[in-house]
Design a protein around this motif. Structure first.
Motif, PDB file in Angstrom:
ATOM      1  N   TYR A 127      22.138 -40.794  16.274  1.00 45.70           N
ATOM      2  CA  TYR A 127      23.509 -41.748  16.102  1.00 45.70           C
ATOM      3  C   TYR A 127      23.213 -42.948  16.112  1.00 45.70           C
ATOM      4  CZ  TYR A 127      25.400 -37.673  17.958  1.00 45.70           C
ATOM      5  OH  TYR A 127      26.097 -36.052  17.769  1.00 45.70           O
ATOM      6  N   VAL A 179      23.156 -47.226  13.288  1.00 45.82           N
ATOM      7  CA  VAL A 179      23.125 -48.095  12.580  1.00 45.82           C
ATOM      8  C   VAL A 179      22.187 -49.345  12.874  1.00 45.82           C
ATOM      9  CG1 VAL A 179      23.765 -50.063  15.108  1.00 45.82           C
ATOM     10  CG2 VAL A 179      24.015 -46.994  15.468  1.00 45.82           C
ATOM     11  N   SER A 184      24.390 -52.841  35.299  1.00 47.72           N
ATOM     12  CA  SER A 184      23.901 -51.601  34.351  1.00 47.72           C
ATOM     13  C   SER A 184      23.525 -51.119  33.128  1.00 47.72           C
ATOM     14  CB  SER A 184      25.346 -50.577  34.915  1.00 47.72           C
ATOM     15  OG  SER A 184      25.355 -49.980  33.125  1.00 47.72           O
ATOM     16  N   GLN A 203      23.971 -49.827  30.524  1.00 48.05           N
ATOM     17  CA  GLN A 203      25.550 -49.227  29.544  1.00 48.05           C
ATOM     18  C   GLN A 203      25.602 -49.900  28.701  1.00 48.05           C
ATOM     19  OE1 GLN A 203      25.943 -47.387  32.012  1.00 48.05           O
ATOM     20  NE2 GLN A 203      24.964 -45.460  31.907  1.00 48.05           N
ATOM     21  N   LEU A 204      25.538 -51.929  29.047  1.00 49.51           N
ATOM     22  CA  LEU A 204      25.909 -52.753  28.731  1.00 49.51           C
ATOM     23  C   LEU A 204      25.936 -52.234  27.081  1.00 49.51           C
ATOM     24  CD1 LEU A 204      27.820 -55.131  29.319  1.00 49.51           C
ATOM     25  CD2 LEU A 204      25.335 -57.155  29.157  1.00 49.51           C
ATOM     26  N   ASP A 209      24.880 -50.672  25.683  1.00 47.15           N
ATOM     27  CA  ASP A 209      26.064 -49.717  23.872  1.00 47.15           C
ATOM     28  C   ASP A 209      26.949 -50.917  23.759  1.00 47.15           C
ATOM     29  OD1 ASP A 209      24.200 -47.521  23.896  1.00 47.15           O
ATOM     30  OD2 ASP A 209      25.230 -45.731  25.819  1.00 47.15           O
ATOM     31  N   VAL A 210      27.846 -51.702  24.913  1.00 49.16           N
ATOM     32  CA  VAL A 210      28.982 -52.049  24.553  1.00 49.16           C
ATOM     33  C   VAL A 210      28.321 -53.719  23.712  1.00 49.16           C
ATOM     34  CG1 VAL A 210      30.410 -53.820  25.478  1.00 49.16           C
ATOM     35  CG2 VAL A 210      29.358 -52.757  26.435  1.00 49.16           C
ATOM     36  N   VAL A 230      25.950 -52.883  21.230  1.00 53.81           N
ATOM     37  CA  VAL A 230      25.482 -52.041  20.249  1.00 53.81           C
ATOM     38  C   VAL A 230      27.329 -51.848  19.706  1.00 53.81           C
ATOM     39  CG1 VAL A 230      24.987 -50.367  18.578  1.00 53.81           C
ATOM     40  CG2 VAL A 230      23.807 -51.688  20.334  1.00 53.81           C
ATOM     41  N   GLY A 231      27.686 -51.621  20.177  1.00 48.47           N
ATOM     42  CA  GLY A 231      29.264 -51.155  19.037  1.00 48.47           C
ATOM     43  C   GLY A 231      30.160 -52.378  19.111  1.00 48.47           C
ATOM     44  N   LEU A 232      30.062 -53.464  19.847  1.00 54.12           N
ATOM     45  CA  LEU A 232      30.503 -54.609  18.883  1.00 54.12           C
ATOM     46  C   LEU A 232      29.972 -55.122  17.738  1.00 54.12           C
ATOM     47  CD1 LEU A 232      31.052 -55.980  22.673  1.00 54.12           C
ATOM     48  CD2 LEU A 232      32.781 -55.778  20.959  1.00 54.12           C
ATOM     49  N   ILE A 253      28.648 -53.556  15.634  1.00 54.79           N
ATOM     50  CA  ILE A 253      28.777 -52.667  13.669  1.00 54.79           C
ATOM     51  C   ILE A 253      30.477 -53.153  14.011  1.00 54.79           C
ATOM     52  CG2 ILE A 253      28.898 -49.988  13.191  1.00 54.79           C
ATOM     53  CD1 ILE A 253      27.343 -49.345  15.281  1.00 54.79           C
ATOM     54  N   PHE A 254      31.377 -53.243  14.756  1.00 55.56           N
ATOM     55  CA  PHE A 254      32.347 -53.842  14.672  1.00 55.56           C
ATOM     56  C   PHE A 254      32.649 -54.877  14.903  1.00 55.56           C
ATOM     57  CE2 PHE A 254      36.322 -56.347  16.154  1.00 55.56           C
ATOM     58  CZ  PHE A 254      37.026 -55.389  15.428  1.00 55.56           C
ATOM     59  N   ALA A 263      31.568 -47.405  15.748  1.00 51.18           N
ATOM     60  CA  ALA A 263      31.944 -48.779  16.620  1.00 51.18           C
ATOM     61  C   ALA A 263      32.582 -48.888  17.685  1.00 51.18           C
ATOM     62  CB  ALA A 263      32.349 -49.967  16.039  1.00 51.18           C
ATOM     63  N   ILE A 323      30.792 -45.676  20.365  1.00 55.62           N
ATOM     64  CA  ILE A 323      30.025 -46.257  20.846  1.00 55.62           C
ATOM     65  C   ILE A 323      30.397 -47.166  21.951  1.00 55.62           C
ATOM     66  CG2 ILE A 323      27.415 -47.329  20.568  1.00 55.62           C
ATOM     67  CD1 ILE A 323      27.220 -46.310  18.535  1.00 55.62           C
ATOM     68  N   PHE A 324      30.673 -48.270  21.835  1.00 51.76           N
ATOM     69  CA  PHE A 324      31.601 -49.130  22.323  1.00 51.76           C
ATOM     70  C   PHE A 324      32.099 -48.363  23.309  1.00 51.76           C
ATOM     71  CE2 PHE A 324      34.995 -51.864  24.197  1.00 51.76           C
ATOM     72  CZ  PHE A 324      34.583 -53.138  24.434  1.00 51.76           C
ATOM     73  N   GLY A 377      30.033 -47.089  26.018  1.00 54.52           N
ATOM     74  CA  GLY A 377      29.249 -47.869  27.067  1.00 54.52           C
ATOM     75  C   GLY A 377      30.354 -48.697  28.247  1.00 54.52           C
ATOM     76  N   TYR A 392      30.142 -48.832  31.777  1.00 55.24           N
ATOM     77  CA  TYR A 392      29.715 -49.399  32.315  1.00 55.24           C
ATOM     78  C   TYR A 392      30.645 -50.462  34.091  1.00 55.24           C
ATOM     79  CZ  TYR A 392      28.361 -54.558  33.436  1.00 55.24           C
ATOM     80  OH  TYR A 392      28.539 -55.925  33.653  1.00 55.24           O
TER      81      TYR A 392
END
Lengths: 357, 309
Positions: free
Chosen positions: A275, A279, A315, A317-318, A320-321, A323-325, A327-328, B99, B102-103, B106, B110
């Motif tokens: 996945y 990206v 944490s 997992q931030l 991923d947050v 990375v998602g942003l 791509i957005f 996007a 994944i967001f 996460g 989190y």
């Protein structure tokens, strides 16, 4: 030309910058910590010393190789989002050949595994989704995604009491033979000579895509399918080929991960490399050199996030947050165009054409 | 174990229906979105966000209905951003969907860690009620299957019928479909294409959010990271196999729900549950390549449309 190159670098940089700021705000609100301190911990955790950098490189290898594959599909106008499944298939084949075949010297064993896992990945990623697309118009986004899930469940089947399960109760395969293991480059790390395979793959893909007729034709199909057909290119064959190549690299990445890092297959063996590779290709704008940079960045983000978690208790997992942003903010490129146009029209209002006094 | 006794077990059929809920709701949601020409693969992410928000509000206010409401509102807000990016910014919808997914994975993990820590959500978080249906409750077997289910099951039944009626019998439904088939013609006919796309995506978000809330405060009263575990993608498959109709999506979800229920029931038998879990995906590929009747997407599905004016 220069402007276009600048744009393809600038866009991801802007997206990364905005995403880091938004991520920083999330840190500020939820963890009440200084985001700059957190990001410094992340950075040093990713690139700060030899050990950390070796870990980042180790994580970057599967991303580079899979990312190259996804980029080939993208350049041909295809959306291969099933790289995760192709990665698994490559890993399954590599593991099976890795522990089944005994007594081969490494210089035969390793190439054999590489070839077979690439073929397996190519068949999984290319044959079904590619042929389905060409002959029935089935959209590759759905077919590759479905093939991906089938691959993941298939591997779980093999491991959980299935034919590839090792003795004992843990759902994992037997260990591969020593002759199938890639050598470790930096002692006490997992960085293997898979790094050289990744570099070689970058060179091969670069030459293939930019210096050969096939590469030119693949890109022509991606650029304008109708025009390509008009120019006498066999589009159907090129589409299947692009999917096949794409799958082959994902399969190779799975094999390298087994031979260089894991040595055996278990349920949670990939950390979603397939996945993240999407990206990578996206950030890199499908450029093979860009793939390396993007993979190093994303691998660093995940390696560094773990260090950040230990140092600041924020944490991981931030990552991923963020990375998602990213791509957005890349996807909405139109927004930058709108803003640029607004600025331009305002400027032209301030400075009347002709420069009258 | 006798294979036949599995199929006469009312529990299998009851759980088939229960398992279909978090597939059917997002599948119908996806139908609205794609009928308006927007491919939204972020149903998975919206489910996760709604599942988390629902549990958080349910725990905080000690009211599961408030949790459900908050979950749906969160789904609508996320879908609104998606609709803006897809309809106004002409973004690649697959890239957008990735996007968002994944967001979502996460941010929920989190926030779950940041707010609840290793202990997880509070034990006394209220869940949505199970409902006993009078009369039906008394009928043997049927009562065991249809009564005593979670309230979301019955909400789903109502929504299936309403959605089918809305999409195929109302003017707005007709306009929505027109936009997904031929936006140029729709615009010429005076339909606001962008507004219809917003409507489709937001309805999709609301339905996916209902499915997500069901996972966290319908079946359970807790949240765990990644708890949607790919249901958004199976919903996508259910929608395709259901030929982009609410009733079709629902029936396919029942079929997929059956596969899941069966895989749990068969855990003790010789057939691996992982093989059964593959079935929905295999079936979808077969449907896509035209075995068992061709499934054709709306003609303008997934193509960003720039209004002429």
């Amino acid at each position: 030309m220069v402007k276009k190159a600048l744009q393809s670098i600038l866009m991801p940089l802007i997206a990364i910058f905005i995403s880091m700021i938004v991520g920083g705000i999330v840190i500020l609100i939820t963890a009440k910590q200084n985001p700059i301190y957190a990001y410094m911990a992340l950075f040093s955790g990713a690139y700060g010393n030899l050990m950390n950098f070796a870990t980042t490189l180790t994580n970057a290898i599967p991303l580079i190789i899979t990312g190259l594959g996804v980029a080939i599909a993208f350049s041909s106008g295809l959306f291969n989002i099933g790289a995760e499944g192709q990665f698994w298939i490559g890993a399954i084949v590599a593991t099976y050949l890795g522990y089944q075949i005994k007594g081969l010297p490494w210089y035969l064993h390793i190439p054999l595994i590489i070839i077979c896992s690439m073929i397996a990945g190519a068949l999984w990623g290319g044959l079904v989704p590619g042929l389905a697309k060409v002959y029935t118009g089935a959209h590759e986004v759905i077919t590759t995604m479905m093939m991906s899930y089938i691959a993941i469940y298939f591997s779980h089947y093999l491991l959980e009491g299935g034919p590839m399960m090792d003795k004992g109760t843990i759902p994992q395969s037997p260990m591969i033979q020593d002759s199938a293991k890639l050598s470790i480059l930096v002692p006490n790390t997992q960085l293997s000579s898979g790094l050289f395979i990744a570099i070689l793959a970058v060179v091969v893909v670069y030459i293939l895509m930019y210096k050969t007729t096939i590469g030119y034709e693949l890109r022509a199909v991606g650029f304008n399918m109708k025009a390509a057909r008009y120019a006498g290119i066999n589009v159907a064959r090129k589409l299947v080929l692009a999917m096949g190549l794409s799958g082959a690299f994902a399969g190779l990445a799975g094999a390298v991960q087994i031979m260089g890092v894991q040595y055996r297959l278990y349920d949670s063996f990939t950390s979603g490399y397939g996945y993240t590779a999407i990206v990578v290709a996206l950030l890199a704008n499908n450029n093979p050199i860009g793939v390396v940079v993007a993979a190093l960045f994303l691998a660093g983000l995940s390696t560094g996030a773990q260090e950040m978690q230990m140092q600041t208790n924020i944490s991981g997992q931030l990552a991923d947050v963020v990375v998602g942003l990213i791509i957005f903010f890349i996807a909405i490129e139109e927004l930058y165009r709108v803003i640029m146009e607004k600025i331009k029209t305002r400027k032209s209002k301030l400075e009347p054409v002709g420069g009258q006094e | 174990m006798n294979l036949l006794s599995i199929f006469t077990n009312p529990y299998l059929w009851a759980s088939t229906i229960a398992m279909a809920v978090p597939l059917a709701l997002p599948a119908i949601g996806g139908t609205f979105s794609e009928r308006a020409g927007v491919v939204n693969i972020s149903m998975e992410g919206i489910m996760l966000i709604s599942a988390f928000v629902s549990v958080a509000f349910s725990a905080y206010f000690h009211n599961a209905w408030l949790g459900l409401l908050a979950g749906v509102i969160s789904g609508i807000l996320v879908a609104y951003v998606f609709a803006w990016a897809a309809a106004k910014m002409y973004a690649n919808q697959i890239v957008l969907g990735m996007a968002f997914n994944i967001f979502a994975s996460g941010i929920t993990a989190y926030l779950f860690n940041a707010i609840y820590g290793p202990e997880g959500t509070p034990f006394d978080t209220p869940k949505l009620p199970d409902v006993k249906i009078p009369i039906i409750d008394k009928i043997p077997i049927i009562g065991q299957i249809l009564s005593g289910q979670n309230v979301m099951v019955y909400i789903m039944f109502v929504l299936v019928v309403l959605s089918q009626w809305f999409l195929f019998k109302t003017t707005v439904g007709l306009r929505l479909r027109a936009v997904g088939e031929n936006p140029e013609a729709a615009e010429t006919a005076g339909i606001d294409v962008v507004k219809m796309k917003y409507l489709g995506v937001i309805l999709g978000g609301a339905f996916s959010a209902l499915g997500g809330a069901y996972l966290s405060i319908g079946v359970l009263n807790s949240f765990s990271p990644e708890m949607s575990s790919g249901r958004g993608y199976i919903a996508l498959a259910a929608m395709i196999f259901g030929k982009w109709t609410p009733v079709g999506s629902f029936l396919t979800s029942l079929l997929f729900g059956f596969a899941t229920a069966l895989s749990y029931t068969l855990q003790e038998s010789s057939i691996s549950k992982n093989i059964i879990m593959m079935l929905p995906y295999v079936v979808t590929i077969l449907a896509l390549i035209g075995i068992g009747g061709k499934s054709v997407a709306p003609a303008a599905d997934g193509i960003p449309y720039r209004p002429k004016k």
